[in-house]
Design a protein around this motif. Structure first.
Motif, short mmCIF file in Angstrom:
data_model
loop_
_atom_site.label_atom_id
_atom_site.label_comp_id
_atom_site.label_asym_id
_atom_site.label_seq_id
_atom_site.Cartn_x
_atom_site.Cartn_y
_atom_site.Cartn_z
N SER A 27 -4.05 -67.40 -82.85
CA SER A 27 -3.76 -66.18 -83.60
C SER A 27 -2.45 -66.28 -84.37
O SER A 27 -2.13 -65.38 -85.16
CB SER A 27 -3.70 -64.97 -82.65
OG SER A 27 -2.54 -65.00 -81.84
N VAL A 28 -1.70 -67.37 -84.17
CA VAL A 28 -0.48 -67.60 -84.95
C VAL A 28 -0.88 -68.13 -86.32
O VAL A 28 -1.47 -69.21 -86.43
CB VAL A 28 0.47 -68.59 -84.25
CG1 VAL A 28 1.69 -68.87 -85.12
CG2 VAL A 28 0.90 -68.04 -82.89
N VAL A 29 -0.59 -67.36 -87.36
CA VAL A 29 -0.90 -67.78 -88.73
C VAL A 29 0.39 -67.81 -89.54
O VAL A 29 1.28 -66.97 -89.36
CB VAL A 29 -1.93 -66.84 -89.39
CG1 VAL A 29 -3.29 -66.99 -88.72
CG2 VAL A 29 -1.47 -65.38 -89.34
N VAL A 30 0.50 -68.79 -90.41
CA VAL A 30 1.74 -69.04 -91.15
C VAL A 30 1.44 -68.99 -92.63
O VAL A 30 0.53 -69.68 -93.10
CB VAL A 30 2.33 -70.41 -90.74
CG1 VAL A 30 3.57 -70.73 -91.56
CG2 VAL A 30 2.64 -70.45 -89.24
N PHE A 31 2.19 -68.18 -93.37
CA PHE A 31 1.98 -68.16 -94.81
C PHE A 31 3.24 -67.65 -95.52
O PHE A 31 4.13 -67.07 -94.92
CB PHE A 31 0.77 -67.30 -95.19
CG PHE A 31 0.77 -65.90 -94.66
CD1 PHE A 31 1.35 -64.86 -95.37
CD2 PHE A 31 0.16 -65.61 -93.44
CE1 PHE A 31 1.34 -63.57 -94.88
CE2 PHE A 31 0.13 -64.31 -92.94
CZ PHE A 31 0.72 -63.29 -93.67
N GLY A 32 3.28 -67.93 -96.80
CA GLY A 32 4.44 -67.56 -97.61
C GLY A 32 4.54 -68.50 -98.79
O GLY A 32 3.60 -69.21 -99.14
N GLU A 33 5.71 -68.51 -99.38
CA GLU A 33 5.92 -69.32 -100.58
C GLU A 33 6.19 -70.78 -100.22
O GLU A 33 7.07 -71.08 -99.43
CB GLU A 33 7.08 -68.73 -101.38
CG GLU A 33 6.77 -67.32 -101.88
CD GLU A 33 7.99 -66.58 -102.37
OE1 GLU A 33 9.08 -67.20 -102.44
OE2 GLU A 33 7.88 -65.39 -102.68
N ASP A 34 5.39 -71.68 -100.78
CA ASP A 34 5.56 -73.12 -100.60
C ASP A 34 5.44 -73.55 -99.14
O ASP A 34 6.16 -74.42 -98.68
CB ASP A 34 6.91 -73.57 -101.18
CG ASP A 34 6.93 -75.06 -101.48
OD1 ASP A 34 5.85 -75.63 -101.72
OD2 ASP A 34 8.02 -75.66 -101.47
N ASN A 35 4.52 -72.95 -98.41
CA ASN A 35 4.31 -73.35 -97.02
C ASN A 35 3.49 -74.63 -96.90
O ASN A 35 3.60 -75.35 -95.92
CB ASN A 35 3.64 -72.22 -96.23
CG ASN A 35 4.63 -71.25 -95.63
OD1 ASN A 35 4.35 -70.64 -94.60
ND2 ASN A 35 5.79 -71.10 -96.24
N PRO A 67 1.23 -66.39 -103.22
CA PRO A 67 1.90 -66.31 -104.53
C PRO A 67 3.32 -65.74 -104.37
O PRO A 67 3.69 -65.25 -103.30
CB PRO A 67 1.02 -65.34 -105.32
CG PRO A 67 -0.22 -65.17 -104.52
CD PRO A 67 0.10 -65.49 -103.11
N ILE A 68 4.08 -65.79 -105.45
CA ILE A 68 5.43 -65.23 -105.42
C ILE A 68 5.32 -63.72 -105.56
O ILE A 68 5.65 -63.12 -106.58
CB ILE A 68 6.30 -65.84 -106.53
CG1 ILE A 68 6.28 -67.37 -106.43
CG2 ILE A 68 7.73 -65.35 -106.42
CD1 ILE A 68 7.02 -68.06 -107.54
N THR A 69 4.80 -63.10 -104.49
CA THR A 69 4.58 -61.65 -104.44
C THR A 69 4.99 -61.17 -103.05
O THR A 69 4.12 -60.88 -102.22
CB THR A 69 3.11 -61.31 -104.71
OG1 THR A 69 2.30 -62.08 -103.78
CG2 THR A 69 2.70 -61.64 -106.12
#
Length: 343
Positions: A27-35, A67-69
């Motif tokens: 359930s650990v999910v990782v996301f963001g800019e340039d991951n 995205p950068i949002t």
């Protein structure tokens, strides 16, 4: 034959914490800019430089680029946390938190309270902070004081690889939103022997980095290293400084600081952020209010100036606290007889 100790950088320790938590809990999910990073010249995907580098290979379903949002993906992270996932969202620079501040201030921090504890928000927002890389005013700030002010958030600022790994794991496992601050200069500039196994360091427990009985120095993040340098110089003058690394700013381990001040009777707080309404003034104010009778000198703070971070190299180098400034602050708390003997 003696086995060579396993040394990791701060960045590698964070990467290992993410890997172990994703491996342990789907359930650990990782996301963001340039991951993950874009496609390179060789056509392969995955050119992220930071702590998420390479994690898309073993965990293709648990990590993705956004995205950068910031408003969109932090808002999505709040929703994901409230509905059963454990998201780790990466803002890159903490300076961009202003774009998604409503999602943090009014949603993540307050949701559990507003529904009477019927929902959890196990969210981690990772972010870089600090001076030293010529990134100028909009990419170099130390904004942890803003988040510490907000009830419902936990705020973490590790100073070394061992703590970075254990505190990130504890943050991911925590059921409340955590803002996790990573100083840019520590990524490659701090290395240590790091245990290979999965472990946690509890939030809200300070670390006494160096013991002493003449003065207490409380330092945040990278400033722990400058405070340690200052303590070593002071030791050569016969002044025994106790250095405390809070590790987490909310919750804050005031008990450890109070106990140290009761022993030393002097306090210097070192904080890279701007001086007004800062962590430094918060710690100083609490000690002045709750341990005033233990103090034999005024509390001193060593901070950045109340100004944006300059782009000019020499000016940026002069901006944050350093060992020289800390030594001067400590000397100002000592009796004149001690200072004259040292000089």
């Amino acid at each position: 034959m003696t086995e060579t100790p396993r040394v990791l950088s701060y960045l590698e320790a964070l990467n290992e914490a993410l890997r172990l938590e994703m491996e342990h809990d789907p359930s650990v999910v990782v996301f963001g800019e340039d991951n993950i990073g874009g496609t390179g010249c060789d056509g392969t995907l995955g050119h992220a430089w930071g702590p998420t580098r390479g994690l898309h290979v073993p965990f293709p379903g648990q990590i993705f680029d956004a995205p950068i949002t910031e408003a969109a993906f932090v808002g999505a992270a709040v929703g994901a946390a409230a509905t059963g996932l454990r998201p780790v969202a990466d803002l890159l620079f903490v300076d961009f938190a202003g774009v998604c501040f409503d999602q943090i201030l009014n949603q993540a921090a307050k949701l559990r309270y507003m529904v009477g504890g019927k929902a959890k928000v196990p969210l981690v927002i990772r972010s870089m902070w600090g001076t030293g890389m010529r990134r100028a005013a909009q990419h170099s700030q130390a904004l942890y004081s803003l988040f510490t002010h907000i009830p419902g958030l936990k705020v973490v600022a590790p100073s070394n690889p061992v703590d970075a790994k254990g505190l990130l794991a504890a943050s991911i496992q925590d059921d409340d939103p955590v803002i996790f601050f990573e100083h840019k200069l520590l990524y490659f500039g701090s290395r240590d022997v790091v245990p290979a196994e999965r472990y946690t360091i509890p939030l809200g427990v300070a670390n006494v980095v160096r013991e002493g009985d003449d003065v207490t120095i409380v330092a945040i993040g990278r400033m722990v290293h400058e405070a340690t340098k200052a303590a070593e110089r002071l030791a050569a003058e016969g002044v025994r400084a106790e250095v405390i690394d809070p590790r987490t700013l909310s919750p804050f381990d005031f008990d450890t600081v109070y106990a140290s001040v009761e022993k030393t009777s002097r306090l210097v707080v070192v904080d890279e952020s701007n001086p007004r309404c800062s962590i430094a003034t918060d710690i100083a104010g609490n000690v002045a209010e709750h341990r005033f009778s233990s103090l034999s000198a005024a509390v001193r703070t060593v901070t950045g100036p109340h100004a944006p971070v300059p782009f000019s190299g020499p000016l940026e180098d002069a901006y944050p606290p350093n060992a020289d400034k800390i030594v001067d602050a400590v000397r100002s708390t000592l009796p004149s007889s001690v200072v004259s003997k040292a000089s």
